[in-house]
Design an enzyme around this catalytic site. Sequence first.
Site, PDB file in Angstrom:
ATOM      1  N   LEU A  48       0.857  -1.187   0.000  1.00 41.11           N
ATOM      2  CA  LEU A  48       0.000   0.000   0.000  1.00 41.11           C
ATOM      3  C   LEU A  48       0.890   1.234   0.000  1.00 41.11           C
ATOM      4  CD1 LEU A  48      -2.973  -0.358   2.539  1.00 41.11           C
ATOM      5  CD2 LEU A  48      -3.120   0.057   0.086  1.00 41.11           C
ATOM      6  N   ASP A  49       0.530   2.241  -0.790  1.00 43.05           N
ATOM      7  CA  ASP A  49       1.272   3.503  -0.777  1.00 43.05           C
ATOM      8  C   ASP A  49       1.257   4.104   0.623  1.00 43.05           C
ATOM      9  OD1 ASP A  49       1.754   3.315  -3.478  1.00 43.05           O
ATOM     10  OD2 ASP A  49       0.104   4.648  -4.056  1.00 43.05           O
ATOM     11  N   PRO A  50       2.281   4.859   1.004  1.00 43.43           N
ATOM     12  CA  PRO A  50       2.302   5.495   2.324  1.00 43.43           C
ATOM     13  C   PRO A  50       1.058   6.334   2.608  1.00 43.43           C
ATOM     14  CG  PRO A  50       4.457   5.661   1.323  1.00 43.43           C
ATOM     15  CD  PRO A  50       3.546   5.097   0.259  1.00 43.43           C
ATOM     16  N   ALA A  52      -1.925   5.844   1.514  1.00 44.14           N
ATOM     17  CA  ALA A  52      -3.144   5.033   1.557  1.00 44.14           C
ATOM     18  C   ALA A  52      -3.325   4.428   2.946  1.00 44.14           C
ATOM     19  CB  ALA A  52      -3.064   3.928   0.511  1.00 44.14           C
TER      20      ALA A  52
END
Length: 302
Positions: A48-50, A52
Site C-alpha cells: 500500500l502507498d504510504p 493510503a
Amino acid sequence: MTEQKKSKKRPISGWVVLNKPYDFTSTQAVGKVRWLFSAAKAGHAGTLDPLATGILPIALGEATKAVPQVQDGTKVYRFSIVWGSATTTDDREGEVVATSDVRPDRAALDAVLPQFTGLIMQRPPIFSALKIDGERAYDLARAGETVELEPRPIEVDALTVLEHGAEHSVLEVTCGKGTYVRSLARDIAEVLGTRGHVGSLHRAAVGPFSDEDAVTLEQLEAAEAGEARDALLAPTSAGLVDLPEIRLDAGQASAVGNGNPVLLTGAAAPANLDECWVSFKGKVLATGSVEYGQFKPRRVFH
C-alpha cells in the site's frame, strides 16, 4: 560491559490484518508488527502507498507461504478524485502539472464508468515500483528522466460512485491484481474532459480479508504481549479460504508433510484442481494442485 542480549524470535504463525495508518510505509508496518510479536519471519500481501490507509495483510511464520494466494485475490478500494488538477504522481503528493476549469456532473461521471469496467488496458503511473531496464520507474522519474510505461491489461469487476461534489467525488472499485487506482482517477478525469488526481485512498478488502477483520497498530500495542496479543492473529488457514480445501487422513498427511504426492480417495474426491490446499485436523499442510485424482504439493507448511 556485557552486551545486551537480543530478544529471542518466536516461530509464531498467522495473519495480522492491519488497518495501515496514513503516512506509514508497508515496510514500516511489517517491521513494527514483526517486532511486536517477536516473530522470526514476516511479510505482507500487497504493498500500500504510504498515503493510503486500509487492509495490509501481514503474514507471520508459515503464513508467509500463503502470501501469493492472498496477494492475487480480489481487492476493494474506496478513493476520492479531486477534480481540476493533474499531478506528477497522480495523487495529492505530486506537483500540479495541468489544470482545468471543467467540473463533471454526476450524470456525466456515471455515464463514463462502464468504459473502466471489465478487462481494460491501463497505463501505470510513472511514479510506480515497476521496473524499466532494471530500474524502478519512480527512481527514474525523480531523477528527471522521461518515463514511458506501456498500458497493461487489468480486470475491474465493479466501479461505483459513493459521493459526488463539484470539487471531488468518492468512488469504490472492485478489481484484480495490478490495478492502479491513481491511473483510474487520472483516466476517468481525462475522458470527462478535465483533470484529476487521487485525494484519498483506502483499501477495504484484499482476498479473504476486509475492514471487518482489521486491527490497528494502537490495538496491537495496547494488548499485552503473549496470549492477549496472539489472540489478535488470524490463523494461517484464513489466507486460503478462497481456495478449495481437501481434508486428509493421517497416512496421507504424513506423506504430504514429507513433500510427496498422494492419491485422493472417496466419492467426493476431486479429479483435477488448478489450486487448492490440504489440511489435517484443522491444520494447513500444503498448497498445490490435483491432477488425475492425485494431490501434488507445491508449498508444504510445518
